[in-house]
Design a protein around this motif. Structure first.
Motif, PDB file in Angstrom:
ATOM      1  N   ASP A 111       0.822  -1.216   0.000  1.00 55.23           N
ATOM      2  CA  ASP A 111       0.000   0.000   0.000  1.00 55.23           C
ATOM      3  C   ASP A 111       0.857   1.268   0.000  1.00 55.23           C
ATOM      4  OD1 ASP A 111       0.821  -0.854   2.601  1.00 55.23           O
ATOM      5  OD2 ASP A 111      -0.555   0.605   3.482  1.00 55.23           O
ATOM      6  N   ARG A 112       2.151   1.156   0.301  1.00 57.86           N
ATOM      7  CA  ARG A 112       3.019   2.340   0.383  1.00 57.86           C
ATOM      8  C   ARG A 112       3.731   2.652  -0.932  1.00 57.86           C
ATOM      9  NH1 ARG A 112       6.371   0.750   5.830  1.00 57.86           N
ATOM     10  NH2 ARG A 112       4.619  -0.124   6.999  1.00 57.86           N
ATOM     11  N   PHE A 113       3.787   1.687  -1.843  1.00 62.92           N
ATOM     12  CA  PHE A 113       4.563   1.859  -3.066  1.00 62.92           C
ATOM     13  C   PHE A 113       3.745   1.459  -4.291  1.00 62.92           C
ATOM     14  CE2 PHE A 113       7.517   0.846   0.390  1.00 62.92           C
ATOM     15  CZ  PHE A 113       8.406   1.921   0.311  1.00 62.92           C
ATOM     16  N   GLU A 114       4.016   2.125  -5.399  1.00 60.95           N
ATOM     17  CA  GLU A 114       3.431   1.733  -6.680  1.00 60.95           C
ATOM     18  C   GLU A 114       4.359   0.691  -7.305  1.00 60.95           C
ATOM     19  OE1 GLU A 114       2.275   3.465 -11.117  1.00 60.95           O
ATOM     20  OE2 GLU A 114       2.926   4.857  -9.534  1.00 60.95           O
ATOM     21  N   ASP A 115       4.034  -0.561  -7.084  1.00 56.79           N
ATOM     22  CA  ASP A 115       4.909  -1.641  -7.529  1.00 56.79           C
ATOM     23  C   ASP A 115       5.033  -1.640  -9.055  1.00 56.79           C
ATOM     24  OD1 ASP A 115       6.166  -4.414  -6.402  1.00 56.79           O
ATOM     25  OD2 ASP A 115       5.389  -4.663  -8.436  1.00 56.79           O
ATOM     26  N   CYS A 116       6.268  -1.773  -9.515  1.00 54.37           N
ATOM     27  CA  CYS A 116       6.527  -1.894 -10.949  1.00 54.37           C
ATOM     28  C   CYS A 116       7.635  -2.924 -11.156  1.00 54.37           C
ATOM     29  CB  CYS A 116       6.913  -0.543 -11.553  1.00 54.37           C
ATOM     30  SG  CYS A 116       7.011  -0.554 -13.365  1.00 54.37           S
ATOM     31  N   SER A 117       7.507  -4.037 -10.462  1.00 55.19           N
ATOM     32  CA  SER A 117       8.480  -5.105 -10.613  1.00 55.19           C
ATOM     33  C   SER A 117       8.357  -5.715 -12.008  1.00 55.19           C
ATOM     34  CB  SER A 117       8.251  -6.183  -9.547  1.00 55.19           C
ATOM     35  OG  SER A 117       8.437  -5.649  -8.249  1.00 55.19           O
ATOM     36  N   LEU A 118       9.488  -6.193 -12.531  1.00 55.80           N
ATOM     37  CA  LEU A 118       9.526  -6.629 -13.921  1.00 55.80           C
ATOM     38  C   LEU A 118      10.037  -8.065 -14.042  1.00 55.80           C
ATOM     39  CD1 LEU A 118      11.129  -3.404 -15.455  1.00 55.80           C
ATOM     40  CD2 LEU A 118       8.685  -3.963 -15.281  1.00 55.80           C
ATOM     41  N   LEU A 119       9.426  -8.819 -14.950  1.00 52.32           N
ATOM     42  CA  LEU A 119       9.914 -10.142 -15.334  1.00 52.32           C
ATOM     43  C   LEU A 119      10.569  -9.991 -16.698  1.00 52.32           C
ATOM     44  CD1 LEU A 119       6.914 -10.596 -13.812  1.00 52.32           C
ATOM     45  CD2 LEU A 119       7.716 -12.950 -13.972  1.00 52.32           C
ATOM     46  N   ILE A 120      11.778 -10.518 -16.851  1.00 54.70           N
ATOM     47  CA  ILE A 120      12.593 -10.290 -18.036  1.00 54.70           C
ATOM     48  C   ILE A 120      12.774 -11.625 -18.768  1.00 54.70           C
ATOM     49  CG2 ILE A 120      14.802  -9.426 -18.873  1.00 54.70           C
ATOM     50  CD1 ILE A 120      14.977  -7.928 -16.092  1.00 54.70           C
ATOM     51  N   TYR A 121      12.228 -11.695 -19.979  1.00 48.28           N
ATOM     52  CA  TYR A 121      12.262 -12.919 -20.773  1.00 48.28           C
ATOM     53  C   TYR A 121      13.193 -12.756 -21.964  1.00 48.28           C
ATOM     54  CZ  TYR A 121       8.039 -14.451 -18.290  1.00 48.28           C
ATOM     55  OH  TYR A 121       7.137 -14.827 -17.339  1.00 48.28           O
ATOM     56  N   CYS A 122      13.960 -13.793 -22.249  1.00 51.50           N
ATOM     57  CA  CYS A 122      14.794 -13.849 -23.448  1.00 51.50           C
ATOM     58  C   CYS A 122      14.406 -15.105 -24.220  1.00 51.50           C
ATOM     59  CB  CYS A 122      16.271 -13.889 -23.077  1.00 51.50           C
ATOM     60  SG  CYS A 122      17.392 -13.980 -24.490  1.00 51.50           S
ATOM     61  N   ASN A 123      13.898 -14.897 -25.433  1.00 57.37           N
ATOM     62  CA  ASN A 123      13.401 -16.026 -26.237  1.00 57.37           C
ATOM     63  C   ASN A 123      12.408 -16.876 -25.443  1.00 57.37           C
ATOM     64  OD1 ASN A 123      14.995 -15.237 -28.414  1.00 57.37           O
ATOM     65  ND2 ASN A 123      16.732 -16.485 -27.748  1.00 57.37           N
ATOM     66  N   LYS A 124      11.483 -16.185 -24.780  1.00 56.96           N
ATOM     67  CA  LYS A 124      10.372 -16.776 -24.017  1.00 56.96           C
ATOM     68  C   LYS A 124      10.816 -17.480 -22.741  1.00 56.96           C
ATOM     69  CE  LYS A 124       7.420 -17.400 -28.091  1.00 56.96           C
ATOM     70  NZ  LYS A 124       6.582 -18.343 -28.858  1.00 56.96           N
ATOM     71  N   ARG A 125      12.089 -17.355 -22.370  1.00 55.63           N
ATOM     72  CA  ARG A 125      12.581 -17.982 -21.136  1.00 55.63           C
ATOM     73  C   ARG A 125      12.851 -16.895 -20.100  1.00 55.63           C
ATOM     74  NH1 ARG A 125      17.597 -19.763 -18.823  1.00 55.63           N
ATOM     75  NH2 ARG A 125      18.781 -18.830 -20.540  1.00 55.63           N
TER      76      ARG A 125
END
Length: 321
Positions: A48-62
């Motif tokens: 509730d304190r932060f605007e989460d913008c965590s990222l998942l990083i894919y290379c060639n769908k992995r």
């Protein structure tokens, strides 16, 4: 005879959502530099304190890396609510892939959010299961600057330095007063001392409320431990320890005036360093600096160095976008 062509990797950046929780946690657990602080059950306690913008990083769908983060004031932070939160990487990732991953992330952030700055809280090397400093090299090559450097004090228990005479004298004093150490869940009695100390010295409060630290302990009973030093039934001091695969990290330390007089913390740390966490690669006391390392608490550092602890760094980098 055909001409071979090098396949250009395809990168895909996905903003984290709740449906990614299991995938995120599984990746962190099998990464080369992730810890339980980067699992969603820990990160989301203050959602509730932060605007989460965590990222998942894919290379060639992995899935090859994840980046804990939040957005605030036109900046991306990796993540403001955590002690450290750099790019969490697959054990097989290469330097070139890390470089390409950063370019893909920065391109995504600029296109989607038009941000001005990228603030990076590096994961200190003591937490790495396997060497994982490709991120620091890549960021430096991209023009990032070191904006904060906090100093922590760390011991390698298997090859530690001897305690100073003052620390040994205080330990004997604690034994003479028949002080005892207990590992339990009475956070309330310790939090009362901790809050009083922080208010008196720094006019501040613990990062976690009592309710929050109790909830985190319930979520991570094997990783978050409370140790209290007592004289009979009275709590004189103690500490909260965060245990990761490589490190026993002291998150909070406090003692009452009587506890300080009777050597409560000296007895506690002698047992934690030499017995309870002697198997750990590192025992980390935490930082002794304020304002991004600009102010050094020399008294606090003197106490930690008295146990044989020496410096490691918690660094923050900034890259203008």
């Amino acid at each position: 005879m055909g001409i071979s062509r090098t396949t250009i990797p395809k990168w895909n950046i996905v903003r984290y959502s709740a449906e990614d929780k299991e995938r995120w946690n599984r990746f962190v657990c099998h990464s080369k530099n992730g810890t339980f602080l980067l699992l969603r059950e820990y990160m989301d306690y203050h959602a509730d304190r932060f605007e989460d913008c965590s990222l998942l990083i894919y290379c060639n769908k992995r899935l090859i890396a994840v980046l804990p983060g939040n957005i605030s004031d036109s900046c991306f932070y990796s993540h403001q609510g955590l002690t450290y939160a750099g790019m969490v990487m697959s054990p097989s990732i290469t330097l070139q892939q890390v470089r390409d991953a950063f370019h893909a992330v920065l391109g995504y952030l600029q296109e989607e959010y038009h941000l001005k700055s990228f603030i990076y809280r590096a994961i200190p090397h003591i937490y790495h299961r396997y060497p994982a400093e490709e991120d620091l090299y890549v960021l430096t090559r991209m023009g990032a600057t070191l904006t904060a450097r906090s100093l922590s004090s760390t011991i390698a228990p298997a090859d530690r330095l001897p305690f100073r005479t003052l620390r040994r004298r205080q330990q004997k004093k604690a034994l003479a007063h028949a002080l005892t150490i207990t590992e339990d869940e009475d956070f309330a009695s310790f939090w009362e001392i901790l809050e009083a100390n922080l208010h008196e010295r720094y006019h501040t409060s613990p990062v976690h409320t009592l309710e929050e630290i109790c909830r985190l302990h319930r979520n991570f009973p094997q990783q978050i431990a409370l140790f209290r030093v007592c004289n009979g039934k009275e709590t004189l001091g103690g500490c909260v320890v965060y245990e990761t695969e490589q490190v026993a990290h002291v998150q909070y330390i406090a003692a009452s005036p009587l506890g300080k007089k009777q050597g409560a913390l000296d007895l506690l740390f002698q047992q934690l360093i030499c017995e309870r966490y002697a198997h750990k690669r590192y025992f980390d006391f935490g930082i002794s600096t304020e304002q991004g390392g600009q102010i050094l608490n020399e008294g606090l550092l003197f106490q930690k160095e008295g146990f044989g602890a020496r410096a490691i760094l918690y660094d923050i980098y900034e890259l203008k976008l």
